[in-house]
Design a protein around this motif. Structure first.
Motif, short mmCIF file in Angstrom:
data_model
loop_
_atom_site.label_atom_id
_atom_site.label_comp_id
_atom_site.label_asym_id
_atom_site.label_seq_id
_atom_site.Cartn_x
_atom_site.Cartn_y
_atom_site.Cartn_z
N ASP A 1 -7.83 3.24 -2.64
CA ASP A 1 -7.37 1.67 -2.78
C ASP A 1 -7.24 1.21 -4.28
O ASP A 1 -7.39 2.17 -4.93
N MET A 2 -6.40 0.18 -4.28
CA MET A 2 -5.87 -0.41 -5.48
C MET A 2 -6.89 -0.55 -6.45
O MET A 2 -7.02 -0.61 -7.39
N GLY A 3 -8.16 -1.34 -5.80
CA GLY A 3 -9.30 -1.75 -6.54
C GLY A 3 -10.19 -0.56 -7.30
O GLY A 3 -10.20 -0.73 -8.44
N LYS B 1 0.87 -1.17 0.06
CA LYS B 1 0.14 0.09 0.00
C LYS B 1 0.63 1.04 0.10
O LYS B 1 1.59 1.53 0.95
N TYR B 2 0.86 2.05 -1.04
CA TYR B 2 1.78 3.12 -1.26
C TYR B 2 1.20 4.21 -2.16
O TYR B 2 -0.02 3.68 -3.03
N PRO C 1 -1.04 9.04 -20.98
CA PRO C 1 -0.95 10.28 -21.71
C PRO C 1 -1.84 10.23 -23.13
O PRO C 1 -2.67 11.15 -23.34
N GLU C 2 -1.90 8.84 -23.51
CA GLU C 2 -2.90 8.59 -24.70
C GLU C 2 -4.45 8.78 -24.31
O GLU C 2 -4.99 9.32 -25.12
N ALA C 3 -4.57 8.11 -23.19
CA ALA C 3 -6.17 8.37 -22.81
C ALA C 3 -6.45 9.58 -21.95
O ALA C 3 -7.57 9.79 -21.89
N LYS C 4 -5.28 10.30 -21.99
CA LYS C 4 -5.43 11.56 -21.09
C LYS C 4 -6.12 11.48 -19.87
O LYS C 4 -7.09 11.95 -19.36
N LEU C 5 -5.53 10.48 -19.08
CA LEU C 5 -5.87 10.21 -17.68
C LEU C 5 -4.75 10.13 -16.60
O LEU C 5 -3.84 9.50 -16.97
N MET C 6 -5.03 10.68 -15.38
CA MET C 6 -4.29 10.61 -14.29
C MET C 6 -5.11 10.29 -13.29
O MET C 6 -6.14 10.65 -12.68
N VAL C 7 -4.80 9.34 -12.53
CA VAL C 7 -5.41 8.99 -11.26
C VAL C 7 -4.30 8.69 -10.33
O VAL C 7 -3.29 8.20 -10.29
N TRP C 8 -4.58 9.56 -9.06
CA TRP C 8 -3.75 9.54 -8.05
C TRP C 8 -4.43 8.50 -6.77
O TRP C 8 -5.30 8.54 -6.24
N LEU C 9 -3.44 7.67 -6.60
CA LEU C 9 -3.78 6.54 -5.41
C LEU C 9 -3.19 6.91 -4.09
O LEU C 9 -1.97 7.05 -4.01
N LEU C 10 -4.03 7.39 -3.32
CA LEU C 10 -3.60 7.74 -1.95
C LEU C 10 -4.63 7.02 -0.69
O LEU C 10 -5.53 7.36 -0.35
N PRO C 11 -3.52 5.96 -0.43
CA PRO C 11 -4.12 5.06 0.57
C PRO C 11 -4.44 5.64 1.98
O PRO C 11 -5.42 5.31 2.69
N ALA C 12 -3.62 6.73 2.23
CA ALA C 12 -4.05 7.70 3.50
C ALA C 12 -5.20 8.55 3.39
O ALA C 12 -5.65 9.27 4.24
N GLY C 13 -5.39 8.73 1.99
CA GLY C 13 -6.57 9.80 1.91
C GLY C 13 -6.17 11.32 1.87
O GLY C 13 -6.87 12.09 1.83
N GLU C 14 -4.78 11.45 1.85
CA GLU C 14 -4.45 12.86 1.96
C GLU C 14 -3.63 13.24 0.64
O GLU C 14 -2.97 12.50 0.00
N ILE C 15 -3.56 14.59 0.60
CA ILE C 15 -3.00 15.16 -1.02
C ILE C 15 -2.40 16.50 -0.57
O ILE C 15 -2.94 17.20 0.55
N SER C 16 -1.28 16.81 -1.07
CA SER C 16 -0.80 18.05 -1.08
C SER C 16 -1.52 18.92 -1.95
O SER C 16 -1.30 18.67 -3.16
N GLU C 17 -2.02 20.01 -1.38
CA GLU C 17 -3.02 21.04 -2.24
C GLU C 17 -1.92 21.63 -3.29
O GLU C 17 -2.39 21.96 -4.33
N THR C 18 -0.82 22.02 -2.79
CA THR C 18 0.21 22.49 -3.58
C THR C 18 0.59 21.81 -4.94
O THR C 18 0.79 22.23 -6.07
#
Length: 220
Positions: free
Chosen positions: A105-107, A58-59, A66-83
């Motif tokens: 989560d991974m799923g 879990k990390y 880039p081709e699908a123009k998709l970014m997914v951020w996996l955040l197991p702790a549920g936190e994200i740096s706003e900056t």
């Protein structure tokens, strides 16, 4: 670019520390072989050399196609740096047309990749899950299983067929089993129509969390 590091992780069974590979960033254009490993979950599994136990790593990682123009951020702790989030959001906005999502989560990461590959809209699919669940609750779920069914999470599994004959499959857990339910393309089209008439439902720009909890907060 893909950023690949190593880290020590304890085995869930024997407790022994093992050096495992950690993908802090996954760029599918540079490492296309990683896409299948994300889709089947194997990228996040490692086997303990001491006892043979298969563990889930879990990390945090940023998946980028880039081709699908998709970014997914996996955040197991549920936190994200706003900056950091704002910086990447502005960068992708300049490139145009990106879908940005965050998951816990991974799923859920696997599901977002499958949805994009099928050429579907995850916001529309959440609406489909909601109406399908309500219909099943009224027509086919036994009374003693209704509470468990309400708590179950539907995940998009696959799309089969073409045009109006297209069938979408959701998977969910109930009574210790994994079950599937199919919906017709007409359900997807109806839900897409609802969103067209109510564009305010769609999230604002940035790494939005699109899941059942998000939809429930809108309908509360």
């Amino acid at each position: 670019m893909s950023i690949i590091n190593e880290a020590l992780a304890p085995c869930s069974k024997c407790g022994q520390q093992t050096k495992v590979t950690v993908y802090k960033s996954i760029n599918i254009s540079e490492n296309p072989e990683l896409k299948e490993k994300v889709k089947d979950g194997s990228l996040f599994l490692w086997e303990c050399p001491h006892c043979g136990q298969v563990n889930l790593a879990k990390y945090e990682t940023l998946y980028h196609d880039p081709e699908a123009k998709l970014m997914v951020w996996l955040l197991p702790a549920g936190e994200i740096s706003e900056t950091q989030m704002q910086a990447i959001t502005m960068h992708t906005k300049a490139m145009g047309g990106y879908t940005l999502r965050r998951v816990n989560d991974m799923g859920s990461l696997m599901e977002k990749v499958l949805i994009a590959e099928a050429g579907l809209d995850d916001v529309v699919l959440e609406m489909c899950k909601y109406v399908t669940k309500l219909e099943m609750l009224q027509k086919s779920v036994a009374a003693e299983q209704k509470e468990e069914f309400l708590a179950a999470t539907f995940h998009f599994y696959r799309s089969e067929g073409e045009d109006d004959a297209r069938v979408l499959t959701f998977m969910y857990g109930l009574g210790g089993q994994m079950l599937g339910v199919n919906i017709g393309w007409n359900v997807y089209q109806d839900c897409a129509g609802i969103l067209q008439r109510n564009p305010q439902i769609r999230p604002a720009e940035g790494f939005a969390r699109i899941d059942s909890a998000w939809l429930a907060s809108l309908l509360a």
